[in-house]
Design a protein around this motif. Structure first.
Motif, PDB file in Angstrom:
ATOM      1  N   MET A   1      61.687   7.388  11.543  1.00 41.52           N
ATOM      2  CA  MET A   1      61.823   8.352  10.457  1.00 41.52           C
ATOM      3  C   MET A   1      62.666   7.780   9.328  1.00 41.52           C
ATOM      4  O   MET A   1      62.364   8.001   8.153  1.00 41.52           O
ATOM      5  CB  MET A   1      62.426   9.658  10.978  1.00 41.52           C
ATOM      6  N   ALA A   2      63.711   7.039   9.677  1.00 40.41           N
ATOM      7  CA  ALA A   2      64.544   6.416   8.648  1.00 40.41           C
ATOM      8  C   ALA A   2      63.689   5.472   7.800  1.00 40.41           C
ATOM      9  O   ALA A   2      63.751   5.515   6.569  1.00 40.41           O
ATOM     10  CB  ALA A   2      65.704   5.660   9.291  1.00 40.41           C
TER      11      ALA A   2
ATOM     12  N   GLN B   1      60.449   5.527   7.284  1.00 46.86           N
ATOM     13  CA  GLN B   1      59.517   6.285   6.441  1.00 46.86           C
ATOM     14  C   GLN B   1      60.267   6.953   5.291  1.00 46.86           C
ATOM     15  O   GLN B   1      59.763   7.061   4.180  1.00 46.86           O
ATOM     16  CB  GLN B   1      58.797   7.351   7.268  1.00 46.86           C
ATOM     17  N   ASN B   2      61.507   7.385   5.595  1.00 43.48           N
ATOM     18  CA  ASN B   2      62.334   8.023   4.585  1.00 43.48           C
ATOM     19  C   ASN B   2      62.581   7.085   3.396  1.00 43.48           C
ATOM     20  O   ASN B   2      62.641   7.513   2.255  1.00 43.48           O
ATOM     21  CB  ASN B   2      63.662   8.436   5.237  1.00 43.48           C
ATOM     22  N   PHE B   3      62.690   5.764   3.673  1.00 44.43           N
ATOM     23  CA  PHE B   3      62.912   4.802   2.595  1.00 44.43           C
ATOM     24  C   PHE B   3      61.616   4.499   1.851  1.00 44.43           C
ATOM     25  O   PHE B   3      61.596   3.644   0.974  1.00 44.43           O
ATOM     26  CB  PHE B   3      63.480   3.482   3.142  1.00 44.43           C
ATOM     27  N   GLY B   4      60.526   5.188   2.241  1.00 45.38           N
ATOM     28  CA  GLY B   4      59.259   5.007   1.534  1.00 45.38           C
ATOM     29  C   GLY B   4      58.427   3.851   2.057  1.00 45.38           C
ATOM     30  O   GLY B   4      57.494   3.424   1.404  1.00 45.38           O
ATOM     31  N   LEU B   5      58.778   3.318   3.254  1.00 44.57           N
ATOM     32  CA  LEU B   5      58.010   2.203   3.811  1.00 44.57           C
ATOM     33  C   LEU B   5      56.749   2.718   4.483  1.00 44.57           C
ATOM     34  O   LEU B   5      56.762   3.721   5.174  1.00 44.57           O
ATOM     35  CB  LEU B   5      58.851   1.430   4.833  1.00 44.57           C
ATOM     36  N   ARG B   6      55.638   1.985   4.271  1.00 44.75           N
ATOM     37  CA  ARG B   6      54.360   2.358   4.855  1.00 44.75           C
ATOM     38  C   ARG B   6      53.579   1.099   5.198  1.00 44.75           C
ATOM     39  O   ARG B   6      53.847   0.033   4.653  1.00 44.75           O
ATOM     40  CB  ARG B   6      53.543   3.184   3.845  1.00 44.75           C
TER      41      ARG B   6
ATOM     42  N   ASP C   1      71.723   5.872  16.056  1.00 45.52           N
ATOM     43  CA  ASP C   1      70.825   4.715  15.950  1.00 45.52           C
ATOM     44  C   ASP C   1      69.966   4.753  14.696  1.00 45.52           C
ATOM     45  O   ASP C   1      68.975   4.059  14.599  1.00 45.52           O
ATOM     46  CB  ASP C   1      69.954   4.579  17.210  1.00 45.52           C
TER      47      ASP C   1
ATOM     48  N   PHE D   1      70.738  11.424   9.750  1.00 47.62           N
ATOM     49  CA  PHE D   1      70.376  12.018  11.030  1.00 47.62           C
ATOM     50  C   PHE D   1      71.604  12.211  11.921  1.00 47.62           C
ATOM     51  O   PHE D   1      72.667  11.654  11.668  1.00 47.62           O
ATOM     52  CB  PHE D   1      69.385  11.106  11.766  1.00 47.62           C
TER      53      PHE D   1
ATOM     54  N   LYS E   1      59.198  -4.652   8.362  1.00 45.27           N
ATOM     55  CA  LYS E   1      60.625  -4.448   8.109  1.00 45.27           C
ATOM     56  C   LYS E   1      61.299  -3.535   9.129  1.00 45.27           C
ATOM     57  O   LYS E   1      62.525  -3.547   9.253  1.00 45.27           O
ATOM     58  CB  LYS E   1      60.827  -3.869   6.706  1.00 45.27           C
ATOM     59  N   ILE E   2      60.530  -2.708   9.822  1.00 44.62           N
ATOM     60  CA  ILE E   2      61.141  -1.794  10.797  1.00 44.62           C
ATOM     61  C   ILE E   2      60.696  -2.122  12.224  1.00 44.62           C
ATOM     62  O   ILE E   2      61.520  -2.439  13.081  1.00 44.62           O
ATOM     63  CB  ILE E   2      60.805  -0.313  10.482  1.00 44.62           C
TER      64      ILE E   2
ATOM     65  N   PHE F   1      58.364  15.094   6.671  1.00 42.65           N
ATOM     66  CA  PHE F   1      57.854  14.645   7.966  1.00 42.65           C
ATOM     67  C   PHE F   1      56.922  15.668   8.606  1.00 42.65           C
ATOM     68  O   PHE F   1      56.272  15.386   9.594  1.00 42.65           O
ATOM     69  CB  PHE F   1      59.007  14.326   8.926  1.00 42.65           C
TER      70      PHE F   1
ATOM     71  N   PRO G   1      61.482  -6.060  13.758  1.00 45.61           N
ATOM     72  CA  PRO G   1      62.879  -6.305  14.136  1.00 45.61           C
ATOM     73  C   PRO G   1      63.388  -5.325  15.200  1.00 45.61           C
ATOM     74  O   PRO G   1      64.144  -5.727  16.086  1.00 45.61           O
ATOM     75  CB  PRO G   1      63.653  -6.166  12.830  1.00 45.61           C
ATOM     76  N   ALA G   2      62.965  -4.062  15.135  1.00 43.29           N
ATOM     77  CA  ALA G   2      63.464  -3.085  16.112  1.00 43.29           C
ATOM     78  C   ALA G   2      62.943  -3.415  17.508  1.00 43.29           C
ATOM     79  O   ALA G   2      63.602  -3.140  18.504  1.00 43.29           O
ATOM     80  CB  ALA G   2      63.055  -1.675  15.714  1.00 43.29           C
TER      81      ALA G   2
ATOM     82  N   THR H   1      64.174   8.167  15.528  1.00 40.27           N
ATOM     83  CA  THR H   1      65.101   8.212  14.385  1.00 40.27           C
ATOM     84  C   THR H   1      64.887   7.022  13.460  1.00 40.27           C
ATOM     85  O   THR H   1      64.835   7.161  12.243  1.00 40.27           O
ATOM     86  CB  THR H   1      66.555   8.184  14.882  1.00 40.27           C
ATOM     87  N   LEU H   2      64.747   5.843  14.067  1.00 38.61           N
ATOM     88  CA  LEU H   2      64.566   4.623  13.281  1.00 38.61           C
ATOM     89  C   LEU H   2      63.238   4.659  12.519  1.00 38.61           C
ATOM     90  O   LEU H   2      63.158   4.263  11.361  1.00 38.61           O
ATOM     91  CB  LEU H   2      64.611   3.420  14.224  1.00 38.61           C
TER      92      LEU H   2
ATOM     93  N   PRO I   1      57.296  11.687   3.246  1.00 40.41           N
ATOM     94  CA  PRO I   1      58.696  11.281   3.145  1.00 40.41           C
ATOM     95  C   PRO I   1      58.895  10.378   1.940  1.00 40.41           C
ATOM     96  O   PRO I   1      57.968   9.692   1.524  1.00 40.41           O
ATOM     97  CB  PRO I   1      58.932  10.467   4.434  1.00 40.41           C
ATOM     98  N   GLY I   2      60.066  10.417   1.380  1.00 39.69           N
ATOM     99  CA  GLY I   2      60.318   9.569   0.232  1.00 39.69           C
ATOM    100  C   GLY I   2      61.804   9.427  -0.037  1.00 39.69           C
ATOM    101  O   GLY I   2      62.601  10.252   0.415  1.00 39.69           O
ATOM    102  N   PRO I   3      62.179   8.378  -0.767  1.00 39.50           N
ATOM    103  CA  PRO I   3      63.603   8.097  -0.986  1.00 39.50           C
ATOM    104  C   PRO I   3      64.279   9.030  -1.988  1.00 39.50           C
ATOM    105  O   PRO I   3      65.459   8.869  -2.251  1.00 39.50           O
ATOM    106  CB  PRO I   3      63.592   6.646  -1.490  1.00 39.50           C
TER     107      PRO I   3
ATOM    108  N   SER J   1      62.847   3.800  18.514  1.00 37.73           N
ATOM    109  CA  SER J   1      63.292   5.202  18.524  1.00 37.73           C
ATOM    110  C   SER J   1      62.718   5.980  17.340  1.00 37.73           C
ATOM    111  O   SER J   1      62.483   5.435  16.261  1.00 37.73           O
ATOM    112  CB  SER J   1      64.813   5.282  18.491  1.00 37.73           C
TER     113      SER J   1
ATOM    114  N   PHE K   1      69.468  -1.824   1.909  1.00 36.14           N
ATOM    115  CA  PHE K   1      68.065  -1.845   2.342  1.00 36.14           C
ATOM    116  C   PHE K   1      67.164  -0.812   1.640  1.00 36.14           C
ATOM    117  O   PHE K   1      66.150  -1.191   1.053  1.00 36.14           O
ATOM    118  CB  PHE K   1      68.005  -1.695   3.861  1.00 36.14           C
ATOM    119  N   PRO K   2      67.512   0.481   1.660  1.00 36.47           N
ATOM    120  CA  PRO K   2      66.616   1.443   0.988  1.00 36.47           C
ATOM    121  C   PRO K   2      66.509   1.210  -0.516  1.00 36.47           C
ATOM    122  O   PRO K   2      65.443   1.416  -1.094  1.00 36.47           O
ATOM    123  CB  PRO K   2      67.250   2.806   1.283  1.00 36.47           C
TER     124      PRO K   2
ATOM    125  N   TRP L   1      69.821  -4.759  13.099  1.00 33.24           N
ATOM    126  CA  TRP L   1      69.714  -6.169  12.726  1.00 33.24           C
ATOM    127  C   TRP L   1      70.254  -6.442  11.329  1.00 33.24           C
ATOM    128  O   TRP L   1      70.123  -7.534  10.802  1.00 33.24           O
ATOM    129  CB  TRP L   1      68.267  -6.646  12.833  1.00 33.24           C
TER     130      TRP L   1
END
Lengths: 294, 269
Positions: free
Chosen positions: A188-189, A191-196, B94, B90, A203-204, B64, A207-208, A185-186, B82-84, A183, B108-109, B99
């Motif tokens: 974006m979440a 990316q929001n945590f800074g994952l690239r 979901d 949201f 990590k996303i 974004f 598992p998703a 949302t997932l 994007p950044g923390p 999804s 996690f973040p 998991w």
């Protein structure tokens, strides 16, 4: 009630409010299930009952037919299975088959991982994977066996080649579909945590998409197992040790029908074990625990 | 409230921002030259009807989307990804990772960004889970939670990161009315306690007045700034009051003025 204009009007009734409702009126709120119900609720108990019933039906039919050459009764097969497993070649045949299978399956998964990584990271990779899966997924792996024999000769490399072919496309297709359906949302979440890059995929996305990936692994396993047994039946023994397919073929030639059945039973039991124990355990620990699958 | 001109500079500056996105058939201008400033401790609300680009604007602040015109900067740094430092909550349930347990989701973040690790991250996570009253559910997977609880986890997860600004995209829109009201009260209590900065998107005038301290009213197609109003004096207790209703009426007229005029014109025909 109908007013003068002919429109339906509900009647106005008196209001009321209740203080306490006596609990005794409810009767039985909760009642433990009987022992039989609890046992019967276990899926494996019901399945075992079905298997037992089939074995019984087989035994009765075999005895009445009284033709062990065509259809030996269950008990004879069970004895042949036990004998060949303990004293005969069945165990070594089984190990040979499983070794080849694990080799081919893991090679197939590794190549599938490369293809899906390409497919999620570039548009060209995406097109490449879509085209290749569309071409090769419907092609039965066993149809490539003559070509494999020509290229790699009689032996394990040919078997591994056809297994890779049967695993690769099913797993790659399912994994890729799984990645695409994660999804927004997932994503974006994450990316929001800074994952690239790789961390984001690991990590996303993985598992998703795990329900789809697992489905791919299961389909790939079933394809590989079928293809391998069929391939062994076709070209029989490689070097000194043959596999389960060869065991079935050999015993048919010797008209040891009970042993043919024993070989088939072994194929079925291994299939059931992988599906019912290994994959089931993975499912219970992952997708079902996470509520991604019932 | 201290006078804005004498206090510290704003932490978020949005200056003449035009945002566009592409659908399969159209290039849509979501916002047109929108400017506003958010100061530390603000509960800044973006309010407008659907189509006013408020969610797109929030996504822009989240990094974004890149504006085609104008700039957005957080603490003087241009927002380009994007950044923390801008944690987002949201609308969709979901957004939690299915998991991971509630505790792992909140941790996690922190671990991704490397801001806090291991025992320290776990301790912080527990602290914020307690703040949103979910201590009993820390070891539970998200699929066993109700919608309201999932949103609380998302809020705890975002707050535990101590972001410079918390971005909330209609976080309560998918909740039932009673839960929504409770969540609004909880958010205000949390704000009273922690004093974070939040940029909150909603289409509900009532929610904007209750939750916000300042409201940016946007008009639709494309989103343009219509007004910036103060509402820090109103909470849930003020809801029945005359002033509250006056403000509600004023915003309502502002947003739907065009339609009323159009209807009036129809009536004169």
């Amino acid at each position: 009630m109908i007013d003068t204009a002919g429109k339906i009007e509900p009647p106005v009734r008196a209001e009321f409010e209740l203080r306490d409702v006596a609990a005794a009126q409810f009767g039985e709120v909760e009642r433990p299930l009987s022992a039989f119900e609890r046992v019967w609720n276990q899926a494996w108990v019901r399945r075992a009952a079905i298997v037992a019933f089939l074995a019984l039906a087989w035994e009765i039919y075999g005895r009445t037919l009284d033709n062990p050459l065509m259809f030996p009764p269950f008990w004879d097969v069970a004895q042949a299975l036990w004998h060949d497993f303990v004293k005969g070649p069945l165990l070594s045949r089984m190990t040979t088959t499983l070794q080849v299978l694990i080799l081919g399956y893991s090679a197939g998964l590794a190549i599938a991982a490369v293809f899906t990584t390409l497919a999620v990271s570039t548009r060209f990779g995406n097109d490449l994977l879509s085209t290749l899966t569309a071409m090769f997924n419907p092609l039965p792996a066993i149809a490539l066996l003559p070509l494999a024999l020509l290229w790699f000769g009689l032996g394990i490399p040919s078997l591994v080649f056809v297994i890779i072919h049967s695993v690769l496309w099913a797993v790659a297709l399912n994994t890729h579909t799984g990645f695409k359906s994660v999804s927004e949302t997932l994503r974006m979440a994450g990316q929001n945590f800074g994952l690239r890059g790789v961390a984001y995929v690991r990590k996303i996305l993985i598992p998703a998409a795990f329900p789809s990936i697992l489905a791919g692994l299961k389909i790939g396993w079933a394809f590989a197992w079928r293809t391998l047994i069929a391939a062994e039946l076709v070209f029989g023994v490689s070097s000194r040790s043959g596999g389960l397919g060869w065991y079935i073929f050999e015993n048919r030639n010797l008209l040891e029908t009970a042993n043919v059945f024993a070989g088939l039973l072994t194929v079925i039991v291994i299939g059931l074990f992988v599906e019912g124990v290994i994959f089931r355990a993975i499912e219970a620990r992952t997708v079902r625990r996470w509520g991604m699958q019932r | 409230m201290p006078d804005a001109s004498r206090s510290a500079p704003p932490i978020l500056k949005v200056d003449g921002v035009t945002l566009q996105y592409k659908t399969t058939e159209h290039l849509v201008t979501a916002t047109y030259r929108v400017s506003f400033e958010v100061h530390r401790g603000d509960r800044f609300v973006l309010l407008g009807p659907s189509g006013c680009g408020k969610s797109t604007l929030l996504k822009g602040v989240g990094g974004f989307m890149t504006p085609v015109e104008g700039t957005m900067s957080l603490n003087g740094r241009i927002i380009d990804r994007p950044g923390p430092d801008r944690m987002m909550v949201f609308q969709e349930f979901d957004q939690l990772l299915p998991w991971k347990t509630v505790l792992q989701n909140v941790m996690f973040p922190m671990e991704c960004a490397g801001k806090w690790r291991g025992a320290e991250a776990a301790e912080r996570a527990r602290h914020f889970i307690e703040k949103v009253n979910l201590t009993k559910f820390a070891e539970v997977y998200p699929h066993m939670l109700s919608g309201g609880m999932k949103q609380r986890v998302a809020i705890a997860r975002a707050m535990a990161m101590e972001p410079d600004i918390l971005l909330m995209d209609e976080p309560y829109a998918a909740l039932d009315a009673l839960t929504r009201r409770k969540m609004q009260e909880e958010l205000l209590e949390l704000w009273d306690d922690v004093r974070f900065t939040v940029l909150f998107v909603t289409h509900s005038i009532e929610e904007a007045i209750v939750v916000g301290s300042r409201i940016l009213v946007l008009s639709p197609h494309p989103g343009r700034v219509k007004a910036e109003l103060n509402c820090h004096q109103f909470g849930h207790t003020a809801q029945g009051g005359v002033e509250f209703q006056t403000l509600q009426r004023r915003i309502h007229d502002m947003l739907f003025a065009e339609r009323i005029e159009a209807e009036a014109a129809d009536a004169h025909d």
